[in-house]
Design an enzyme around this catalytic site. Sequence first.
Site, PDB file in Angstrom:
ATOM      1  N   GLY A   1       0.806  -1.217   0.000  1.00  0.00           N
ATOM      2  CA  GLY A   1       0.000   0.000   0.000  1.00  0.00           C
ATOM      3  C   GLY A   1       0.834   1.260   0.000  1.00  0.00           C
ATOM      4  O   GLY A   1       0.493   2.253  -0.656  1.00  0.00           O
TER       5      GLY A   1
ATOM      6  N   ASN B   1      -2.701 -11.503  -1.539  1.00  0.00           N
ATOM      7  CA  ASN B   1      -2.070 -12.785  -1.820  1.00  0.00           C
ATOM      8  C   ASN B   1      -3.106 -13.890  -1.692  1.00  0.00           C
ATOM      9  O   ASN B   1      -4.034 -13.803  -0.880  1.00  0.00           O
ATOM     10  CB  ASN B   1      -0.927 -13.064  -0.828  1.00  0.00           C
ATOM     11  CG  ASN B   1       0.334 -12.284  -1.171  1.00  0.00           C
ATOM     12  OD1 ASN B   1       0.615 -12.012  -2.330  1.00  0.00           O
ATOM     13  ND2 ASN B   1       1.097 -11.925  -0.156  1.00  0.00           N
TER      14      ASN B   1
ATOM     15  N   LYS C   1       0.123 -17.069  -9.421  1.00  0.00           N
ATOM     16  CA  LYS C   1       0.944 -16.492  -8.357  1.00  0.00           C
ATOM     17  C   LYS C   1       1.061 -17.442  -7.170  1.00  0.00           C
ATOM     18  O   LYS C   1       2.098 -17.492  -6.494  1.00  0.00           O
ATOM     19  CB  LYS C   1       0.389 -15.145  -7.899  1.00  0.00           C
ATOM     20  CG  LYS C   1       1.382 -14.457  -6.949  1.00  0.00           C
ATOM     21  CD  LYS C   1       0.919 -13.142  -6.403  1.00  0.00           C
ATOM     22  CE  LYS C   1       1.987 -12.595  -5.449  1.00  0.00           C
ATOM     23  NZ  LYS C   1       1.560 -11.378  -4.750  1.00  0.00           N
TER      24      LYS C   1
ATOM     25  N   ASN D   1       3.787 -18.250  -4.282  1.00  0.00           N
ATOM     26  CA  ASN D   1       3.485 -17.871  -2.899  1.00  0.00           C
ATOM     27  C   ASN D   1       3.262 -19.065  -1.979  1.00  0.00           C
ATOM     28  O   ASN D   1       3.688 -19.055  -0.819  1.00  0.00           O
ATOM     29  CB  ASN D   1       2.229 -16.995  -2.858  1.00  0.00           C
ATOM     30  CG  ASN D   1       2.517 -15.535  -3.083  1.00  0.00           C
ATOM     31  OD1 ASN D   1       1.610 -14.747  -3.215  1.00  0.00           O
ATOM     32  ND2 ASN D   1       3.787 -15.161  -3.132  1.00  0.00           N
TER      33      ASN D   1
ATOM     34  N   ASN E   1       6.188 -18.438   0.708  1.00  0.00           N
ATOM     35  CA  ASN E   1       5.863 -17.756   1.954  1.00  0.00           C
ATOM     36  C   ASN E   1       5.901 -18.688   3.161  1.00  0.00           C
ATOM     37  O   ASN E   1       6.567 -18.383   4.164  1.00  0.00           O
ATOM     38  CB  ASN E   1       4.494 -17.074   1.830  1.00  0.00           C
ATOM     39  CG  ASN E   1       4.592 -15.663   1.314  1.00  0.00           C
ATOM     40  OD1 ASN E   1       4.883 -14.742   2.045  1.00  0.00           O
ATOM     41  ND2 ASN E   1       4.346 -15.489   0.025  1.00  0.00           N
TER      42      ASN E   1
ATOM     43  N   SER F   1       6.177 -11.781   2.364  1.00  0.00           N
ATOM     44  CA  SER F   1       5.318 -11.083   3.325  1.00  0.00           C
ATOM     45  C   SER F   1       5.068 -11.917   4.573  1.00  0.00           C
ATOM     46  O   SER F   1       4.996 -11.379   5.688  1.00  0.00           O
ATOM     47  CB  SER F   1       3.988 -10.721   2.663  1.00  0.00           C
ATOM     48  OG  SER F   1       3.335 -11.878   2.173  1.00  0.00           O
TER      49      SER F   1
END
Length: 328
Positions: free
Chosen positions: A15, A107, A207, A211, A215, A278
Amino acid sequence: MTGPRICIFGAGAVGSHVAARLLRAGIPGVAVVARGPHLAAMRERGLTFRSSREEFRVAVPVATDDPSILPPQDIVVVTLKAPALPPAAGALARLLAPDGVAVFLLNGIPWWWNYGLREGGGPLPLLDPDAALWRQVGPARALGGVVMSPNEIVEPGVVIHGAHSRFTIGEPDGGDSPRARGLVELFTAAGMPALLSTDIRTDIWLKLLVNAPGNPLAALTRLSAKDRAADPELAELGRRIAGEVADTARALGYDLTQHVDADDTMRWAATRSETRPSMLQDVLHGRATEIECLLGQVQAFARERSVPTPVIDIVLPILRGLDRSLRR
């Protein structure tokens, strides 16, 4: 004021990147919703953006932790992570103008996933437990977004960007709408390359190939992508998770092999050695993680279609335990 009112709701890493670009481009009517020291820093000295190519600072004229003070917004760019969305449903609903649109740059599997699908199904309990988002925001006012843009808040008021960006925006029903096209044009004009997708769910699955392994394994090992790729056992574990994601997607009608090779995707992800995913950032800061949208919902889809996911079935409970410890 001319032009639409635009709010960045949840100015964390992604953001803040979006806000910095829009403000630097001189887009009028941009407001930022953030909190804590990051908000205080933006109010006091603006928002600093750093990458290997450039560094700049922008003033943030409208920054608040109380979205109720803002007028109705035409565009709300939602960059909150999935666990934080249901509690924010009421604030988001009040913030949106009657004909406003919210683009969810998330995500994993999004809360609006079932909207417009022939088989229907309504809200997803893992992602929208009380259907607050479905009832209050409404999937008809949502646009899907896929972000390939590694970012991190390194200190209050400072966001670093680790590589090239690509934003993909699309209607849940796969249409080519003026509102989706307008957002693509807005992002691109502000220096954030964006694409219009007429198949946003496939883009979300693609994606997830990166991810879903990257992640969780980063959160559990605290190793960089490069270090995980150099460990044969971890690399194989990542490939197996990606394979189970691809199998689940195929069972739902999304054949990812038509678009990308899973092994090539994993090798590409391993080159992102300087970025911290993240989920790893969340673990290091003691925050709740995105485990349900990345692996929990994948497992739920797999079980609905009788797709075996032996590795996810082991990794997911461990991550849920880690998440519970962080929430305490």
